[in-house]
Design a protein around this motif. Structure first.
Motif, PDB file in Angstrom:
ATOM      1  N   LEU A 299       8.459  -2.345   6.997  1.00 32.30           N
ATOM      2  CA  LEU A 299       7.062  -2.179   7.391  1.00 32.30           C
ATOM      3  C   LEU A 299       6.198  -1.582   6.280  1.00 32.30           C
ATOM      4  CD1 LEU A 299       7.580  -0.784  10.999  1.00 32.30           C
ATOM      5  CD2 LEU A 299       6.551  -2.982  10.421  1.00 32.30           C
ATOM      6  N   LYS A 300       6.770  -0.674   5.505  1.00 28.75           N
ATOM      7  CA  LYS A 300       5.947   0.090   4.562  1.00 28.75           C
ATOM      8  C   LYS A 300       5.218  -0.772   3.539  1.00 28.75           C
ATOM      9  CE  LYS A 300       7.776   4.071   3.189  1.00 28.75           C
ATOM     10  NZ  LYS A 300       8.814   5.060   2.807  1.00 28.75           N
ATOM     11  N   PRO A 301       5.842  -1.791   2.910  1.00 30.28           N
ATOM     12  CA  PRO A 301       5.059  -2.621   1.988  1.00 30.28           C
ATOM     13  C   PRO A 301       3.965  -3.416   2.690  1.00 30.28           C
ATOM     14  CG  PRO A 301       7.288  -3.514   2.253  1.00 30.28           C
ATOM     15  CD  PRO A 301       7.271  -2.158   2.877  1.00 30.28           C
ATOM     16  N   LEU A 302       4.189  -3.829   3.942  1.00 35.07           N
ATOM     17  CA  LEU A 302       3.143  -4.521   4.688  1.00 35.07           C
ATOM     18  C   LEU A 302       1.973  -3.590   4.955  1.00 35.07           C
ATOM     19  CD1 LEU A 302       5.324  -6.438   7.310  1.00 35.07           C
ATOM     20  CD2 LEU A 302       4.103  -7.433   5.363  1.00 35.07           C
ATOM     21  N   ILE A 303       2.287  -2.354   5.358  1.00 34.31           N
ATOM     22  CA  ILE A 303       1.225  -1.375   5.623  1.00 34.31           C
ATOM     23  C   ILE A 303       0.464  -1.056   4.342  1.00 34.31           C
ATOM     24  CG2 ILE A 303       0.785   1.007   6.340  1.00 34.31           C
ATOM     25  CD1 ILE A 303       3.239   0.742   8.207  1.00 34.31           C
ATOM     26  N   ALA A 304       1.205  -0.850   3.252  1.00 33.84           N
ATOM     27  CA  ALA A 304       0.554  -0.511   1.982  1.00 33.84           C
ATOM     28  C   ALA A 304      -0.354  -1.641   1.507  1.00 33.84           C
ATOM     29  CB  ALA A 304       1.620  -0.215   0.931  1.00 33.84           C
ATOM     30  N   GLU A 305       0.093  -2.881   1.653  1.00 32.10           N
ATOM     31  CA  GLU A 305      -0.720  -4.027   1.226  1.00 32.10           C
ATOM     32  C   GLU A 305      -1.970  -4.150   2.082  1.00 32.10           C
ATOM     33  OE1 GLU A 305      -1.531  -7.326  -1.274  1.00 32.10           O
ATOM     34  OE2 GLU A 305       0.003  -5.755  -1.398  1.00 32.10           O
ATOM     35  N   MET A 306      -1.813  -3.937   3.384  1.00 27.65           N
ATOM     36  CA  MET A 306      -2.963  -4.035   4.273  1.00 27.65           C
ATOM     37  C   MET A 306      -3.989  -2.951   3.960  1.00 27.65           C
ATOM     38  SD  MET A 306      -3.064  -3.888   8.456  1.00 27.65           S
ATOM     39  CE  MET A 306      -2.893  -2.107   8.536  1.00 27.65           C
ATOM     40  N   GLN A 307      -3.521  -1.721   3.736  1.00 22.08           N
ATOM     41  CA  GLN A 307      -4.449  -0.625   3.461  1.00 22.08           C
ATOM     42  C   GLN A 307      -5.081  -0.750   2.089  1.00 22.08           C
ATOM     43  OE1 GLN A 307      -1.916   2.760   4.215  1.00 22.08           O
ATOM     44  NE2 GLN A 307      -2.438   2.821   6.390  1.00 22.08           N
TER      45      GLN A 307
END
Length: 371
Positions: A287-295
């Protein structure tokens, strides 16, 4: 489902055949059974060791658990010899150690003169209990071999549960320095003879643990190799593979990973994680790379992009699937600390599906654990 969708959209970037299939639980279970049979043929000595061991629990189920959570078994450093060597070092045993060899070595170090002296003191003291203990110690001292010596001292000085026995030595015996040193001054106290037995017992247990664990490692790695080979041959992935391959793809840090994250981000506006306390560390890694990319791209879409995570560490019940409430709390703290701590995390403190009595007990237990 998320991992499967990502891998089906980007199979080549993930190093997969575009037509890969996903095994359901029944197909995976049958494949693991075949892998275990292949491992038994490849490692007959290890299989026999586990089959003959006097230990509770079916070995096949243990191997099956290894295969169901086998991502670690596929690491490059998971060579059987290297893993077993690390295990021996951790347990403090040598590869050549056996229960017989460590017992022989310990027997050579036992102060037999002191053992005989204790027998003489107890016999001279004269009480029935003193004589009974002296008889047991003398019987041990006359054992024909080190194994007999160990077993007889264990039976004389310890209870059936392995605890230090509580013989009622006479007052005269308890005052003697040799009895104090070898058997302890008080009822249930440990002396030098107890310490010898305990040390040897721990050593024997370590050797036996190493022997059985070594067999389990060899059989487990052989089964994993057979299981992985069948999946590769058939172009199949199981549930664990989906998570691992998708996580590897998104966290690789190379050009392909950045491109995949860019493409995923174009269609990503909201992330919802429900029952987050039962999200495993590997799933958080996904999840963390998806969250980081979205933010990182906030504002580019012209819409509000949201992350909604809800969970209760007190309700984490899926540790057998890798859930780790400590990881949930760590991610919660990291999110709260972002933006210089300006992010407010709401606390949902009202329960609509329990009683005050139950909740008060839960709160008390949680408080006692330092929460």
């Amino acid at each position: 489902a998320l991992c499967q969708d990502i891998l089906q959209r980007f199979p080549l970037e993930a190093g997969l055949h575009p037509g890969f299939t996903v095994w359901e639980d029944d197909l995976s279970a049958r494949a693991r059974e075949r892998a275990l049979l292949a491992a038994r043929r490849a490692e007959p000595e290890a299989a026999a060791t586990l089959a003959l061991a006097k230990e509770d629990g079916p070995r096949a189920e243990r191997i099956d658990e290894l295969l169901k959570h086998g991502a670690e078994l596929g690491r490059p450093d998971m060579d059987a010899g290297a893993v077993i060597a690390r295990m021996h070092a951790r347990l403090g045993v040598a590869p050549e150690d056996t229960q017989a060899s460590v017992t022989d070595a310990a027997a050579a170090m036992l102060d037999r003169e002191a053992l005989r002296g204790v027998c003489d003191v107890l016999l001279a003291a004269g009480s029935s209990t003193d004589k009974k203990i002296a008889s047991g110690l003398a019987y041990a001292e006359r054992a024909p071999d080190p194994e007999g010596l160990y077993q007889r001292l264990l039976g004389t000085l310890f209870t059936g549960k392995g605890e230090v026995g509580k013989p009622a030595y006479s007052q005269e015996a308890r005052r003697h320095p040799l009895v104090i040193a070898q058997l302890g001054a008080e009822k249930g106290a440990a002396g030098a003879l107890h310490a010898w037995v305990i040390s040897l017992r721990d050593r024997r247990r370590a050797v036996e643990t190493a022997r059985l664990s070594g067999a389990l490692i060899r059989l487990g790695l052989a089964a994993h190799a057979a299981y992985a080979a069948e999946k590769t041959r058939l172009g199949a992935l199981d549930f664990e593979d989906l998570i691992q391959r998708a996580t590897d793809l998104l966290t690789a840090g190379d050009g392909a990973a950045r491109w995949v994250l860019y493409k995923l981000d174009q269609g990503l506006e909201h992330i919802l994680v429900d029952e987050a306390q039962d999200t495993s560390p590997r799933q958080w890694d996904l999840l963390k790379p998806l969250i980081a990319e979205m933010q990182a791209g906030e504002g580019a879409h012209g819409t509000d992009r949201t992350l909604f995570v809800v969970g209760d560490e007190k309700q984490s019940i899926f540790s057998f699937q890798g859930a780790d409430p400590e990881k949930f709390l760590a991610e919660k703290d990291a999110f709260a600390a972002a933006d210089d701590g300006r992010r407010a995390l709401p606390v949902l403190a009202t329960s609509y599906r329990s009683t005050s009595q139950v909740l008060s007990v839960v709160d008390a237990v949680w408080a006692a654990d330092g929460r």
